[in-house]
Design a protein around this motif. Structure first.
Motif: not given
Length: 331
Positions: A40-62
């Protein structure tokens, strides 16, 4: 029956719409960093409380839960009007733990601090998942400092020594040596360095960011070089954004970082990597990684076809015969 069927169809449509909304590839982000744990890929970025997204392929994000549902306890002592909108994180795995640096700041002021949180895993389903805040790493104060403590990035030199580079506007990007805890700033004469800056059109003022528009440093190691990426010009202005990314390199993590023409980034140098075009008003605040043998540039851009909204962009990064990065904005 008709009413029941309508309700059922509405529920199905809402469910599909939500799934599409949370798994679209053009997710709205600023200042993205990425890491992979397991499959799993995890993405962290600017946002409320630090925004977090996850993905199995860097294309579809949750979308995942934020790191900080409540503000860090120390944040309002740095910025009195802080409302838990946390900027520009950086994520690193070290000795079995994840180190997440982040920025607390007042916009356009160097009323700022870089904090640190740690976790044993990034998987929110794991019983070991728990972010533990470590507090302030470094702080900048108006009237005292000619630098801004935001946009952190951790790098290790060839001896394994940790260094934190950071900064935005003022007198440029700073590089400071950290202790083995990856938090304690070292204060020896060779422990602080300015690695990139741009001249301003008026005398320096420690209460004014000025027009020397450079920020978002990120150091990527490749084939014996440290590559320093920074963003020039202006983010966060939608259709009027002028962000672009430049790079220099050095054999020594402390620099000097030189561009392709041999100009030091300390003197405003930087070789262009990517700039905006008719589809993207500006692109910048990048991170860089190697996943499964492929190098990637991760950044955000302001979508010309969507009213200048900021979107996630991921592009493969190749290298020319002289060892300089080649990245195409178009897929």
């Amino acid at each position: 029956m008709k009413i029941a069927n309508i309700i059922f169809l509405v529920m199905i449509y809402a469910s599909v719409s939500f799934a599409q909304d949370t798994r679209r590839s053009d997710i709205p982000v600023h200042d993205p960093v990425m890491i992979k744990e397991g499959d799993t890929y995890y993405l962290f970025c600017t946002g409320p409380g630090i925004a977090v997204w996850s993905s199995p392929d860097m294309k579809a994000w949750k979308r995942e839960a934020a790191v900080f549902p409540d503000p860090p306890t120390w944040a309002t002592s740095v910025a009195a009007d802080f409302r838990n909108h946390i900027w520009a994180p950086d994520i690193t795995l070290h000795n079995g733990e994840y180190y997440l640096y982040y920025s607390v700041s007042a916009f356009a002021k160097n009323t700022s601090a870089i904090g640190l949180a740690k976790n044993k895993t990034l998987n929110p389903e794991s019983p070991d998942y728990n972010w533990e805040d470590q507090g302030v790493v470094i702080q900048s104060v108006p009237g005292r400092d000619l630098w801004n403590a935001i946009d952190p990035n951790l790098v290790f030199d060839e001896e394994g020594t940790p260094w934190l580079n950071y900064g935005s506007f003022w007198n440029g990007m700073k590089l400071v040596k950290l202790g083995d805890d990856l938090k304690t700033v070292q204060n020896g004469p060779d422990d602080w360095h300015t690695i990139s800056r741009r001249e301003r059109s008026f005398e320096l003022d420690d209460r004014n960011p000025g027009d020397g528009a450079v920020e978002a440093p990120f150091i990527f190691k490749k084939d014996g070089y440290y590559y320093l990426f920074v963003s020039f010009d202006y983010c966060c202005r939608g259709v009027n954004s002028t962000y672009k990314m430049v790079v220099g390199r050095s054999k020594d993590v402390k620099g000097p970082y030189l561009d392709r023409d041999g100009k030091s980034m300390f003197e405003g140098g930087g070789t262009l990597v990517l700039e905006g075009n008719e589809n993207w008003h500006g692109v910048g605040h990048n991170s860089a990684y190697t996943f499964d043998g492929t190098d990637y540039l991760i950044f955000h851009g302001y979508d010309a076809n969507d009213n200048g909204r900021s979107k996630l962009l991921i592009r493969e990064m190749e290298w020319d015969s002289e060892g300089w990065p080649i990245v195409s904005l178009e897929e």
